[in-house]
Design an enzyme around this catalytic site. Structure first.
Site, PDB file in Angstrom:
ATOM      1  N   GLY A  36      35.285 148.366  24.549  1.00 31.46           N
ATOM      2  CA  GLY A  36      36.041 149.315  23.721  1.00 31.46           C
ATOM      3  C   GLY A  36      36.493 150.513  24.549  1.00 31.46           C
ATOM      4  CG  ASP A  48      27.972 148.470  26.094  1.00 21.42           C
ATOM      5  OD1 ASP A  48      28.884 148.350  25.247  1.00 21.42           O
ATOM      6  OD2 ASP A  48      27.163 149.408  26.080  1.00 21.42           O
ATOM      7  CG  LEU A  84      25.383 128.457  34.330  1.00 23.63           C
ATOM      8  CD1 LEU A  84      24.271 129.282  34.945  1.00 23.63           C
ATOM      9  CD2 LEU A  84      26.697 129.224  34.402  1.00 23.63           C
ATOM     10  CB  ILE A 136      16.550 146.775  25.697  1.00 24.08           C
ATOM     11  CG1 ILE A 136      15.881 147.316  26.985  1.00 24.08           C
ATOM     12  CG2 ILE A 136      16.337 145.278  25.606  1.00 24.08           C
ATOM     13  CD1 ILE A 136      16.453 146.814  28.292  1.00 24.08           C
ATOM     14  CG  HIS A 138      36.427 142.864  22.199  1.00 26.04           C
ATOM     15  ND1 HIS A 138      35.302 143.417  22.749  1.00 26.04           N
ATOM     16  CD2 HIS A 138      36.576 143.455  20.982  1.00 26.04           C
ATOM     17  CE1 HIS A 138      34.786 144.307  21.900  1.00 26.04           C
ATOM     18  NE2 HIS A 138      35.542 144.342  20.823  1.00 26.04           N
TER      19      HIS A 138
HETATM   20  C1  FPP Z   1      30.657 145.212  23.994  1.00 23.26           C
HETATM   21  O1  FPP Z   1      31.635 146.188  24.222  1.00 23.26           O
HETATM   22  C2  FPP Z   1      31.235 143.900  23.791  1.00 23.26           C
HETATM   23  C3  FPP Z   1      31.143 143.134  22.655  1.00 23.26           C
HETATM   24  C4  FPP Z   1      30.403 143.563  21.452  1.00 23.26           C
HETATM   25  C5  FPP Z   1      31.804 141.850  22.541  1.00 23.26           C
HETATM   26  C6  FPP Z   1      31.668 140.976  23.736  1.00 23.26           C
HETATM   27  C7  FPP Z   1      32.701 139.947  23.642  1.00 23.26           C
HETATM   28  C8  FPP Z   1      33.415 139.486  24.666  1.00 23.26           C
HETATM   29  C9  FPP Z   1      33.213 139.857  26.089  1.00 23.26           C
HETATM   30  C10 FPP Z   1      34.508 138.567  24.393  1.00 23.26           C
HETATM   31  C11 FPP Z   1      34.095 137.228  23.876  1.00 23.26           C
HETATM   32  C12 FPP Z   1      33.186 136.505  24.762  1.00 23.26           C
HETATM   33  C13 FPP Z   1      33.154 135.173  24.882  1.00 23.26           C
HETATM   34  C14 FPP Z   1      32.041 134.546  25.629  1.00 23.26           C
HETATM   35  C15 FPP Z   1      34.182 134.323  24.309  1.00 23.26           C
HETATM   36  P1  FPP Z   1      31.839 147.315  23.139  1.00 23.26           P
HETATM   37  O2  FPP Z   1      32.902 146.873  22.217  1.00 23.26           O
HETATM   38  O3  FPP Z   1      30.531 147.645  22.520  1.00 23.26           O
HETATM   39  O4  FPP Z   1      32.341 148.501  24.042  1.00 23.26           O
HETATM   40  P2  FPP Z   1      32.127 150.064  23.813  1.00 23.26           P
HETATM   41  O5  FPP Z   1      30.663 150.309  23.963  1.00 23.26           O
HETATM   42  O6  FPP Z   1      32.924 150.664  24.906  1.00 23.26           O
HETATM   43  O7  FPP Z   1      32.651 150.366  22.454  1.00 23.26           O
END
Ligand code: FPP
Length: 246
Positions: A24, A21, A132, A196, A38
């Site tokens: 963003g 998390d 893994l 969670i 991302h």
């Molecule tokens: C949460 O941060 C992240 C996501 C919803 C996307 C996770 C994706 C990646 C790490 C990239 C792709 C992964 C792979 C394995 C190819 P958020 O956007 O909710 O952040 P915020 O809470 O600060 O808005």
């Protein structure tokens, strides 16, 4: 002494689950678009996958895209799906070299066709690997997974394959998307949120929870080692007393 030197390699969790998390907020803090976060989050994924493999972790399960994430702005959803495809293409050789077996859980039918196909192809290609197991939770909702398992069992009862009285916890677990995997001993969430968020609700019944303020794109191998060290300092009692455990 660095964190890795302090880790007891005999007591490394078999299964680590991660809620990645803060992408963003990380991007926003740098005056960039969320997608930039991302993209940088992928660098953390790469580092953590390698580090987990080095330590002999058997299963690493990453919350990559929740069922609720479909409600994000279309542009962001499209960008994440494209990032998934490009990452799979870029990393597949490395997954093979590092003996990583790719896996995915969630309502994968909801993924765009190209994304679903490339994912299935990568899963198939890496299925020969024995190191893994890297599981991506995609279009994933834990409640949906539990309802899905319940429906599977009801269908078996209706067809006469199963007796109602015979249903037990193990059987229920065998009908979850994570069937065959051990339950996570450690759940890590980044970005200072203490939730969670509909992730592996059944499976984390006895997991140790580890929360860090670090935003996901800043989370690297040292941070994973720190989380494992913290886990190793805890006493896992499973409902027993401290005296019984010791
Ligand atoms: C949460 O941060 C992240 C996501 C919803 C996307 C996770 C994706 C990646 C790490 C990239 C792709 C992964 C792979 C394995 C190819 P958020 O956007 O909710 O952040 P915020 O809470 O600060 O808005």
């Amino acid at each position: 002494m660095s964190y890795i030197d302090q880790i007891d390699l005999q007591r490394v969790p078999r299964h680590i689950a991660v809620i990645m998390d803060g992408n963003g907020r990380w991007a926003k803090g740098k005056g960039k678009l969320r997608v930039f976060g991302h993209h940088n989050g992928v660098l953390s994924v790469r580092d953590v996958v390698e580090a987990a493999g080095d330590l002999g972790v058997e299963y690493l399960t990453l919350y990559t895209f929740s069922a609720e994430n479909w409600n994000r702005p279309k542009l962001e959803v499209t960008a994440i799906m494209e990032l998934l495809i490009s990452t799979l293409n870029k990393e597949i050789a490395k997954l093979m070299k590092n003996n990583v077996r790719l896996n995915a859980i969630g309502d994968l039918d909801k993924l765009p066709g190209k994304c679903h196909r490339e994912l299935e192809a990568a899963i198939e290609k890496t299925s020969v690997n024995t190191g893994l197991t890297l599981t991506l939770a995609l279009s994933y909702s834990s409640r949906e997974e539990i309802v899905h398992a319940a429906k599977e069992l009801v269908a078996k009862v209706q067809s006469g394959e199963l007796q109602l009285e015979d249903i037990n916890e193990q059987m229920f677990e065998d009908n979850l998307y994570t069937s065959g995997m051990p339950n996570p001993e450690l759940l890590i969430r980044t970005s200072g949120e203490y939730r969670i968020s509909n992730y592996l609700l059944w499976q984390i019944a006895y997991a140790e929870l580890y929360f860090t303020q670090k935003l996901w794109p800043d989370f690297r191998r040292e941070d994973l080692f720190e989380a494992i060290l913290d886990y190793q300092k805890r006493e896992r009692r499973f409902g027993k007393t401290s005296e019984q455990v010791n």
